[in-house]
Each structure stands twice: as C-alpha cells, then as structure tokens.
Design a protein around this motif. Sequence first.
Motif: not given
Length: 221
Positions: A109-131
Amino acid sequence: LSSKIMSFLSRPALLPLLVFLSAQPALSHFLFARLDEDETQVRVMFSEPPPQEGEGVTYLGGRVTNLAMIGPTSPDTPHTFQNIDLEELDEDGYLLGTLPEKVDNTPYFITGFLDYGDFGEGDGPKSDLQYTFSTQISSTNPSDDFSHFVHYVAGTDAASPYGDDIDPFAIALNNYGPPYRVVMRGVGASTPVRVCMYEGNGDNAEVGCVTGTHNRTHHLT
C-alpha cells in the motif's frame, strides 16, 4: 466535518475518487498517485479528475516530498514502512518517485498525505483542505490481499498507515468486483462520502458514483 477532505487512490483497472461531502460540493483539484506499468516508479499529479499531468503540480509549492510504502506483517514483525522520495518534474507536470526493493508476489500500500491548509475564494468562508493519495500493488491473490492486508492497514488496523506521527483519513480499494468496495479509516460512521469510479485504461471515462456512509466494518460498496 467542518473541513473538506479529499482522497484519490489509483489502480490499473479502475480509478476511484472519494470526496467528503460539504454543504456546497464542487469539482476541485486532487492529488493522484499512479504506478508505471512495471511497478518500479510512481507518479504524483495534481489536477481535476480525471487525472492528468500539467502545471497544477507547481501549485503544491514543494510540500509533497515523499510517499510511504507499506508491506504486510509477518508473525514476528509489524508492517514494514519504507520511504519513497519524490522528485519534482515541473516540465513534465508530475512528481516522480522510484520504489525501493520489493518482495516478489507481495502486496503493498503506497500512500501520502498533504495538509493543504485554508482554501477559499476572496473574503468568503475557508475550508481546511487535506489530501490523501494512494495506490496499491497486488500479489497473485488480490482477494486475499484485501481481506488480510489492505483492509486492516487502511481500515480497522490500530496502526496508522502513515507511521507513528500522523494518522489522517485513508482509503483503499477492492476493485475485483463488481460489486466494488472501498475501505477507509479516519471517517465517522455518520459522515457522508461520495465515491466515483473511472476507467483506468487511458480514456478515464466515469463508470459511476455512489454517495453514502460506511458501515461498522469501514466498508462502502
């Protein structure tokens, strides 16, 4: 979940894509891991599905540098963790890693992880994006691979597939159906997920999607 978590796992025959559902789900970029034909190298791409090489990988900013290659246990040893270093090939549009020496006829099983951080448009709400992004190597008995190795590593095993320091969401595929089944860890039993399947023969055509929650055995079929 307040955060949106995305995962991609690839196999030669079928490519499943899994996304946690948010209030306003939308098509997004994903990280994809794909083995070459002789299973000696792995490519990592960053694109919208279906996966494709391109400039998207440059947006990662050098934050994805390695994968973990996990082998099965023996009666005397725990799961074996080996590191795969990734080289960034901007001109080719992907990251490339060479697999360490493998044991013949053995699943990995070959696997990776990335905590991309906050993501969103302009001043709108942000999501904590993780992959998370993964791929699998089969033995000559893939059904046993899933039942006795992959299911536990990516599903019910107490040991994290990422090592001792981190234990994020993970997903693996039993694609020798139909029916097709994924197993996952780090997902609440009431958390809705969406799984989409794509052909892995080069045309990447969508096979279909299903939305639901995984059951007590960590399965979603």
